[in-house]
Design a protein around this motif. Sequence first.
Motif, PDB file in Angstrom:
ATOM      1  N   TYR A 283       0.726  -1.162   0.205  1.00 22.54           N
ATOM      2  CA  TYR A 283      -0.063  -0.127   0.015  1.00 22.54           C
ATOM      3  C   TYR A 283       0.902   1.275   0.000  1.00 22.54           C
ATOM      4  O   TYR A 283       1.961   1.297   0.811  1.00 22.54           O
ATOM      5  N   ALA A 284       0.450   2.283  -0.706  1.00 18.84           N
ATOM      6  CA  ALA A 284       1.317   3.579  -0.745  1.00 18.84           C
ATOM      7  C   ALA A 284       0.414   4.355   0.309  1.00 18.84           C
ATOM      8  O   ALA A 284      -0.744   4.525   0.440  1.00 18.84           O
ATOM      9  N   ALA A 285       1.430   4.988   1.093  1.00 21.57           N
ATOM     10  CA  ALA A 285       1.148   6.122   2.041  1.00 21.57           C
ATOM     11  C   ALA A 285       1.113   7.334   1.330  1.00 21.57           C
ATOM     12  O   ALA A 285       2.226   7.977   0.984  1.00 21.57           O
ATOM     13  N   LEU A 286      -0.150   7.662   0.759  1.00 22.23           N
ATOM     14  CA  LEU A 286      -0.048   8.895  -0.225  1.00 22.23           C
ATOM     15  C   LEU A 286       0.289  10.285   0.245  1.00 22.23           C
ATOM     16  O   LEU A 286       0.267  10.607   1.091  1.00 22.23           O
ATOM     17  N   VAL A 287       1.378  10.708  -0.708  1.00 19.89           N
ATOM     18  CA  VAL A 287       1.743  11.834  -0.565  1.00 19.89           C
ATOM     19  C   VAL A 287       0.606  13.083  -0.934  1.00 19.89           C
ATOM     20  O   VAL A 287      -0.224  12.518  -1.499  1.00 19.89           O
ATOM     21  N   THR A 288       0.821  14.483  -0.553  1.00 14.99           N
ATOM     22  CA  THR A 288      -0.190  15.280  -0.849  1.00 14.99           C
ATOM     23  C   THR A 288       0.449  16.240  -1.900  1.00 14.99           C
ATOM     24  O   THR A 288       1.383  16.836  -1.677  1.00 14.99           O
ATOM     25  N   PRO A 289      -0.197  16.448  -3.163  1.00  8.78           N
ATOM     26  CA  PRO A 289       0.288  17.332  -4.042  1.00  8.78           C
ATOM     27  C   PRO A 289      -0.309  18.797  -3.716  1.00  8.78           C
ATOM     28  O   PRO A 289      -1.411  18.877  -3.286  1.00  8.78           O
ATOM     29  N   TYR A 290       0.294  19.683  -4.169  1.00 12.34           N
ATOM     30  CA  TYR A 290      -0.042  21.005  -3.699  1.00 12.34           C
ATOM     31  C   TYR A 290      -0.115  21.859  -5.345  1.00 12.34           C
ATOM     32  O   TYR A 290       0.584  21.541  -6.241  1.00 12.34           O
ATOM     33  N   THR A 291      -0.944  22.844  -5.368  1.00 14.82           N
ATOM     34  CA  THR A 291      -0.898  23.766  -6.691  1.00 14.82           C
ATOM     35  C   THR A 291       0.422  24.693  -6.346  1.00 14.82           C
ATOM     36  O   THR A 291       0.808  24.863  -5.352  1.00 14.82           O
ATOM     37  N   SER A 292       0.638  25.579  -7.413  1.00 15.26           N
ATOM     38  CA  SER A 292       1.626  26.539  -7.055  1.00 15.26           C
ATOM     39  C   SER A 292       1.355  27.657  -6.049  1.00 15.26           C
ATOM     40  O   SER A 292       2.368  28.084  -5.687  1.00 15.26           O
ATOM     41  N   GLU A 293       0.067  27.723  -5.725  1.00 18.55           N
ATOM     42  CA  GLU A 293      -0.285  28.645  -4.590  1.00 18.55           C
ATOM     43  C   GLU A 293      -0.114  27.870  -3.352  1.00 18.55           C
ATOM     44  O   GLU A 293      -0.491  28.658  -2.095  1.00 18.55           O
ATOM     45  N   GLY A 294       0.030  26.886  -3.373  1.00 19.98           N
ATOM     46  CA  GLY A 294       0.101  26.050  -1.935  1.00 19.98           C
ATOM     47  C   GLY A 294      -1.172  25.352  -1.615  1.00 19.98           C
ATOM     48  O   GLY A 294      -1.229  24.728  -0.551  1.00 19.98           O
ATOM     49  N   LYS A 295      -2.082  25.364  -2.250  1.00 21.91           N
ATOM     50  CA  LYS A 295      -3.590  24.515  -1.969  1.00 21.91           C
ATOM     51  C   LYS A 295      -3.276  23.041  -2.329  1.00 21.91           C
ATOM     52  O   LYS A 295      -2.545  22.811  -3.148  1.00 21.91           O
ATOM     53  N   VAL A 296      -4.051  22.221  -1.720  1.00 19.01           N
ATOM     54  CA  VAL A 296      -3.965  20.678  -1.979  1.00 19.01           C
ATOM     55  C   VAL A 296      -4.554  20.785  -3.330  1.00 19.01           C
ATOM     56  O   VAL A 296      -5.633  21.136  -3.710  1.00 19.01           O
ATOM     57  N   ASP A 297      -3.894  19.865  -4.318  1.00 21.03           N
ATOM     58  CA  ASP A 297      -4.531  19.570  -5.859  1.00 21.03           C
ATOM     59  C   ASP A 297      -5.045  18.303  -5.686  1.00 21.03           C
ATOM     60  O   ASP A 297      -4.356  17.242  -5.697  1.00 21.03           O
ATOM     61  N   TYR A 298      -6.280  18.403  -5.790  1.00 20.49           N
ATOM     62  CA  TYR A 298      -7.211  17.198  -5.642  1.00 20.49           C
ATOM     63  C   TYR A 298      -7.026  16.377  -6.830  1.00 20.49           C
ATOM     64  O   TYR A 298      -7.097  15.389  -6.737  1.00 20.49           O
ATOM     65  N   LYS A 299      -7.044  16.943  -7.942  1.00 19.11           N
ATOM     66  CA  LYS A 299      -6.972  16.315  -9.272  1.00 19.11           C
ATOM     67  C   LYS A 299      -5.721  15.692  -9.464  1.00 19.11           C
ATOM     68  O   LYS A 299      -5.670  14.608 -10.017  1.00 19.11           O
ATOM     69  N   GLU A 300      -4.452  16.286  -9.078  1.00 25.02           N
ATOM     70  CA  GLU A 300      -3.203  15.497  -9.238  1.00 25.02           C
ATOM     71  C   GLU A 300      -3.225  14.387  -8.316  1.00 25.02           C
ATOM     72  O   GLU A 300      -2.563  13.266  -8.498  1.00 25.02           O
ATOM     73  N   LEU A 301      -3.699  14.353  -7.120  1.00 22.87           N
ATOM     74  CA  LEU A 301      -3.943  13.703  -6.080  1.00 22.87           C
ATOM     75  C   LEU A 301      -4.728  12.279  -6.858  1.00 22.87           C
ATOM     76  O   LEU A 301      -4.398  11.042  -6.600  1.00 22.87           O
ATOM     77  N   GLN A 302      -5.832  12.548  -7.392  1.00 22.49           N
ATOM     78  CA  GLN A 302      -6.487  11.529  -8.121  1.00 22.49           C
ATOM     79  C   GLN A 302      -5.792  11.007  -9.485  1.00 22.49           C
ATOM     80  O   GLN A 302      -5.937   9.801  -9.575  1.00 22.49           O
ATOM     81  N   LYS A 303      -5.061  11.516  -9.955  1.00 25.77           N
ATOM     82  CA  LYS A 303      -4.133  11.055 -11.213  1.00 25.77           C
ATOM     83  C   LYS A 303      -3.102  10.261 -10.495  1.00 25.77           C
ATOM     84  O   LYS A 303      -2.808   9.050 -11.185  1.00 25.77           O
ATOM     85  N   LEU A 304      -2.553  10.544  -9.267  1.00 20.83           N
ATOM     86  CA  LEU A 304      -1.863   9.617  -8.634  1.00 20.83           C
ATOM     87  C   LEU A 304      -2.333   8.470  -8.233  1.00 20.83           C
ATOM     88  O   LEU A 304      -1.695   7.243  -8.463  1.00 20.83           O
ATOM     89  N   VAL A 305      -3.524   8.284  -7.682  1.00 21.93           N
ATOM     90  CA  VAL A 305      -4.164   7.011  -7.239  1.00 21.93           C
ATOM     91  C   VAL A 305      -4.337   6.180  -8.690  1.00 21.93           C
ATOM     92  O   VAL A 305      -3.944   4.889  -8.359  1.00 21.93           O
ATOM     93  N   ASN A 306      -4.811   6.818  -9.773  1.00 21.10           N
ATOM     94  CA  ASN A 306      -4.915   5.838 -10.918  1.00 21.10           C
ATOM     95  C   ASN A 306      -3.567   5.292 -11.442  1.00 21.10           C
ATOM     96  O   ASN A 306      -3.465   4.253 -11.654  1.00 21.10           O
TER      97      ASN A 306
END
Length: 295
Positions: A9-32
């Motif tokens: 199992y991957a202990a998922l890292v958290t992607p951020y946008t260039s503004e420092g907000k959580v990037d949920y789309k990039e996170l979903q890309k990582l899951v896939n």
Amino acid sequence: MNAEYHGIYAALVTPYTSEGKVDYKELQKLVNYLIEKGLDGFYVNGSTAEAFLLSEEERNNIIKAVVEANAGRKKVICHVGAISTDQAIGYAKNAEKCGADAVSAISPFYYKFSEQEIIQYYQDIMSATGLPMFIYNFPNFSGFSLTEEILEKLKQNKNLIGVKFTSSDMFLLEQIKTLHPELVVWNGFDEMLSAGLIMGADGGIGSTYNCMPELAHKVYDAFVSGDIAKTHKFQEKLNQVIKVICKYGVFASVKEILEMDGFAFHGVRRPFAPMTEEGKRELQKIYKEVIVPNR
């Protein structure tokens, strides 16, 4: 139920946008991406996710995004640990609402809580939802170490399913698995995956499995097939990379390697330090020499 939890199992890292907000789309890309690479499940909002640098809203939205992207394909364990029992229960209820398969929690830290207070913390979280619970044993960070006696008391709750064991005490890992074979035990230190498996762990949950999913699974698959020499060989390869990752900061390094595969993660949250140019060069080198050839 317990037989469903095993593998890598991957202990998922958290992607951020260039503004420092959580990037949920990039996170979903990582899951896939990780599902395509053959991983067996996800550990969400744990240490690797920088959980204690995230807001309540971010943690709640992250598990929602992961469950949505996963779409029932793999198991999803949500870490709900907090110093406050009420806060941990809130995270657990949200995880259940979002469709997570199980929860996990670090023991409450900073204040020196008594053994009874820690036991009650876990009992309260487990009683708040119908989800199975993995105790997160990480004494280096929490200051609390699980014991056989405490585990025996926690087992009285039917929702206890196992332990995420992030400790180098392999004797305790073996004793937990030997005395409680029905419990799932996850190896936590990536650099000791092979050792954990040999001592009875059902699989591993790790940070570096985000950026080395194939290599981590090769360690597990070699062990399952009974080839200990090959298990050790793949662990050595894994550790070549882990040595460099630890030198420059685990979370920043894992994200840096993922960026070499086309992701955009925008570093880590302060007070974690950003990746140095020297670190980038060394990670690029080990990526080409070890990670790519072992895919």
